[in-house]
Design an enzyme around this catalytic site. Structure first.
Site, PDB file in Angstrom:
ATOM      1  N   GLY A 123     -23.006   4.555  -1.808  1.00 22.30           N
ATOM      2  CA  GLY A 123     -21.926   5.088  -2.640  1.00 22.30           C
ATOM      3  C   GLY A 123     -21.658   4.138  -3.797  1.00 22.30           C
ATOM      4  O   GLY A 123     -22.558   3.437  -4.271  1.00 22.30           O
ATOM      5  N   LYS A 132       0.870  -1.177   0.000  1.00 24.66           N
ATOM      6  CA  LYS A 132       0.000   0.000   0.000  1.00 24.66           C
ATOM      7  C   LYS A 132       0.903   1.221   0.000  1.00 24.66           C
ATOM      8  O   LYS A 132       2.073   1.140   0.409  1.00 24.66           O
ATOM      9  CB  LYS A 132      -0.862  -0.008   1.271  1.00 24.66           C
ATOM     10  CG  LYS A 132      -2.086   0.839   1.189  1.00 24.66           C
ATOM     11  CD  LYS A 132      -3.300   0.056   0.693  1.00 24.66           C
ATOM     12  CE  LYS A 132      -4.528   0.927   0.604  1.00 24.66           C
ATOM     13  NZ  LYS A 132      -5.701   0.206   0.172  1.00 24.66           N
TER      14      LYS A 132
HETATM   15  P1  NAD Z   1     -18.205   5.831  -1.322  1.00 22.05           P
HETATM   16  O1  NAD Z   1     -17.529   6.974  -0.660  1.00 22.05           O
HETATM   17  O2  NAD Z   1     -18.526   5.908  -2.774  1.00 22.05           O
HETATM   18  O3  NAD Z   1     -19.599   5.512  -0.567  1.00 22.05           O
HETATM   19  C1  NAD Z   1     -19.795   5.561   0.810  1.00 22.05           C
HETATM   20  C2  NAD Z   1     -21.228   6.016   1.042  1.00 22.05           C
HETATM   21  O4  NAD Z   1     -21.542   5.865   2.417  1.00 22.05           O
HETATM   22  C3  NAD Z   1     -21.482   7.477   0.687  1.00 22.05           C
HETATM   23  O5  NAD Z   1     -22.626   7.581  -0.128  1.00 22.05           O
HETATM   24  C4  NAD Z   1     -21.698   8.146   2.047  1.00 22.05           C
HETATM   25  O6  NAD Z   1     -22.579   9.245   1.975  1.00 22.05           O
HETATM   26  C5  NAD Z   1     -22.288   6.990   2.835  1.00 22.05           C
HETATM   27  N1  NAD Z   1     -22.185   7.091   4.284  1.00 22.05           N
HETATM   28  C6  NAD Z   1     -21.180   7.601   5.033  1.00 22.05           C
HETATM   29  N2  NAD Z   1     -21.466   7.517   6.329  1.00 22.05           N
HETATM   30  C7  NAD Z   1     -22.690   6.920   6.427  1.00 22.05           C
HETATM   31  C8  NAD Z   1     -23.518   6.547   7.493  1.00 22.05           C
HETATM   32  N3  NAD Z   1     -23.181   6.768   8.770  1.00 22.05           N
HETATM   33  N4  NAD Z   1     -24.708   5.966   7.222  1.00 22.05           N
HETATM   34  C9  NAD Z   1     -25.097   5.747   5.963  1.00 22.05           C
HETATM   35  N5  NAD Z   1     -24.350   6.082   4.887  1.00 22.05           N
HETATM   36  C10 NAD Z   1     -23.149   6.667   5.118  1.00 22.05           C
HETATM   37  O7  NAD Z   1     -17.306   4.560  -1.003  1.00 22.05           O
HETATM   38  P2  NAD Z   1     -17.345   3.139  -1.726  1.00 22.05           P
HETATM   39  O8  NAD Z   1     -16.314   3.110  -2.802  1.00 22.05           O
HETATM   40  O9  NAD Z   1     -18.753   2.756  -2.052  1.00 22.05           O
HETATM   41  O10 NAD Z   1     -16.801   2.210  -0.567  1.00 22.05           O
HETATM   42  C11 NAD Z   1     -17.628   1.844   0.532  1.00 22.05           C
HETATM   43  C12 NAD Z   1     -16.845   0.961   1.494  1.00 22.05           C
HETATM   44  O11 NAD Z   1     -16.375  -0.192   0.806  1.00 22.05           O
HETATM   45  C13 NAD Z   1     -15.581   1.616   2.076  1.00 22.05           C
HETATM   46  O12 NAD Z   1     -15.397   1.129   3.376  1.00 22.05           O
HETATM   47  C14 NAD Z   1     -14.469   1.113   1.175  1.00 22.05           C
HETATM   48  O13 NAD Z   1     -13.224   1.129   1.826  1.00 22.05           O
HETATM   49  C15 NAD Z   1     -14.958  -0.308   0.901  1.00 22.05           C
HETATM   50  N6  NAD Z   1     -14.439  -0.889  -0.333  1.00 22.05           N
HETATM   51  C16 NAD Z   1     -14.675  -0.312  -1.540  1.00 22.05           C
HETATM   52  C17 NAD Z   1     -14.194  -0.902  -2.702  1.00 22.05           C
HETATM   53  C18 NAD Z   1     -14.482  -0.291  -4.061  1.00 22.05           C
HETATM   54  O14 NAD Z   1     -14.303  -0.995  -5.072  1.00 22.05           O
HETATM   55  N7  NAD Z   1     -14.960   0.931  -4.146  1.00 22.05           N
HETATM   56  C19 NAD Z   1     -13.440  -2.095  -2.636  1.00 22.05           C
HETATM   57  C20 NAD Z   1     -13.218  -2.677  -1.375  1.00 22.05           C
HETATM   58  C21 NAD Z   1     -13.729  -2.078  -0.234  1.00 22.05           C
END
Ligand code: NAD
Length: 371
Positions: free
Chosen positions: A183, A81
């Site tokens: 998200g 990382k």
């Molecule tokens: P993102 O930022 O696009 O979406 C997160 C969403 O959660 C946002 O819409 C935000 O408004 C909402 N949110 C924040 N706090 C909240 C709460 N208390 N209650 C309800 N909603 C809330 O992020 P993402 O890319 O969708 O990733 C989401 C999670 O998955 C993260 O933990 C990330 O590390 C993990 N992840 C993502 C990927 C990927 O491919 N994007 C891969 C592995 C892990």
């Protein structure tokens, strides 16, 4: 605590590289945790860390997590990382990412980067101008673009595996799934779940996202305060880490926790507690490996169909973890660690004996790039 003490505390990392370029304002750290299975792959996070120590701890922790994720996913990848110290809204520039790309290039493929919090496709494009050891580059550069649909598909597979284990069937028709966070991952997951006939409950701190989902699909909206405690079969955290903690665990009504968010357990003991409560936890790094599988396919020469197919493997990976947890009488979070560590030991030893054998994808990558 000095850097060497921190490194010893957070895992036996193979190599830590400090990248400094005053001209472009670059201060970054690359942590290579383990390359027993293959080159260390993990995203670059850009964050306004309050101190260098905070940045170092973060990169040490995250790179170790990538080793476990890649291993449990059955990929020929190690864990690494990178973190860039800076505010992504203020400190980004082409020069900064190209300088960072040169540092990555100097490692000759031992570390391969990708997007993470605070970085985007354009940043990967700038890194790509200096090195080929980068994934998640835009589609028009031959890359795979946004990984989140693949992450979400993997999460769907993990939810199905969790239901098979807990309820005896992986048919999601009528199953109540509460999705926290709409998200990139949550939004795609809701689409898949609706197609499967699940009863979907949604929540986001952004009311516009909730409104859009409610008007597009027949889903039920919950407030951010209530979604974790909703009456449901499956809780899918897709927003923040540490949602399973001392304050929330006693109030959960779900039978399965299976979502895309990283680091869902505030502490390991919460995994034990879920087990005691009879709630099946589908370990986060096993269920959310679809995005990593997608960039792995990019290394082999990208095909969206192959990437999509690969994410189906999350189902078997989860079932394997459940079966070890049952056999050993331990929590699934510990069983996942066992799967990851065992593979690193066995395959890592094999690779040392026959170094050329299990690096096929790595060789293919070179061929692809030399075309
Ligand atoms: P993102 O930022 O696009 O979406 C997160 C969403 O959660 C946002 O819409 C935000 O408004 C909402 N949110 C924040 N706090 C909240 C709460 N208390 N209650 C309800 N909603 C809330 O992020 P993402 O890319 O969708 O990733 C989401 C999670 O998955 C993260 O933990 C990330 O590390 C993990 N992840 C993502 C990927 C990927 O491919 N994007 C891969 C592995 C892990």
């Amino acid at each position: 605590m000095g850097p060497f003490e921190l490194i010893a505390k957070h895992g036996e990392h193979e190599e830590i590289i400090f990248c400094n370029d005053k001209n472009v304002g670059l201060r970054a750290i690359i942590a290579i945790h383990n390359t027993a299975l293959g080159p260390a792959l993990g995203g670059t996070r850009m964050w306004p860390y309050k101190s260098e120590e905070e940045a170092l701890i973060d990169v040490l922790r995250l790179s170790k997590g990538m080793t476990y994720k890649a291993s449990a996913a059955g990929l020929n990848l190690g864990g690494g990382k990178a973190v860039i110290i800076g505010d992504p809204k203020i400190h980004k520039s082409e020069g900064l990412f190209r300088a960072f790309g040169q540092f990555i290039n100097s490692l000759n493929g031992k570390y391969i980067t990708a997007e993470d919090v605070g970085t985007c496709e354009t940043d990967m494009e700038h890194i790509f101008m200096e090195t080929r050891w980068v994934t998640g580059i835009p589609k028009d550069f031959g890359g795979s673009g946004d990984p989140s649909p693949y992450t979400a598909h993997g999460v769907l597979m993990g939810i199905k595996a969790g239901c098979k284990e807990k309820f005896g069937t992986d048919n999601l028709s009528g199953v109540r799934v509460a999705v926290q966070g709409l998200g990139n991952v949550g939004r795609n997951l809701v689409n898949y779940l609706v197609k499967e006939g699940a009863k979907v409950l949604v929540s986001d701190i952004d009311p516009e996202k909730v409104k859009a989902h409610v008007s597009e699909h027949k889903v039920e909206a919950f407030s951010p305060e209530q979604i974790l405690f909703a009456d449901c079969d499956v809780l899918a955290p897709c927003a923040l880490g540490a949602v399973i903690n001392d304050q929330t665990i006693g109030k959960l009504k779900c039978k399965v926790v299976a979502g895309g968010a990283n680091n869902q357990l505030a502490e390991n003991r919460h995994g034990d507690q879920l087990r005691e409560l009879g709630i099946l936890y589908v370990p986060d790094y096993v269920i959310n490996a679809g995005g990593l599988m997608n960039v792995f396919v990019e290394l082999e020469g990208y095909s969206p169909d192959r990437a999509f197919d690969k994410t189906r493997k999350v189902y078997d990976n989860c079932m394997k973890v459940f079966s070890i947890a049952k056999r050993e009488g331990i929590g699934t979070h510990l069983a996942a660690d066992q799967v990851a560590e065992e593979r690193i030991k066995t395959i890592g030893t094999l690779r040392q004996r026959h170094p050329g054998m299990s690096t096929r994808s790595f060789t293919t990558l070179k061929e692809v790039n030399n075309r």
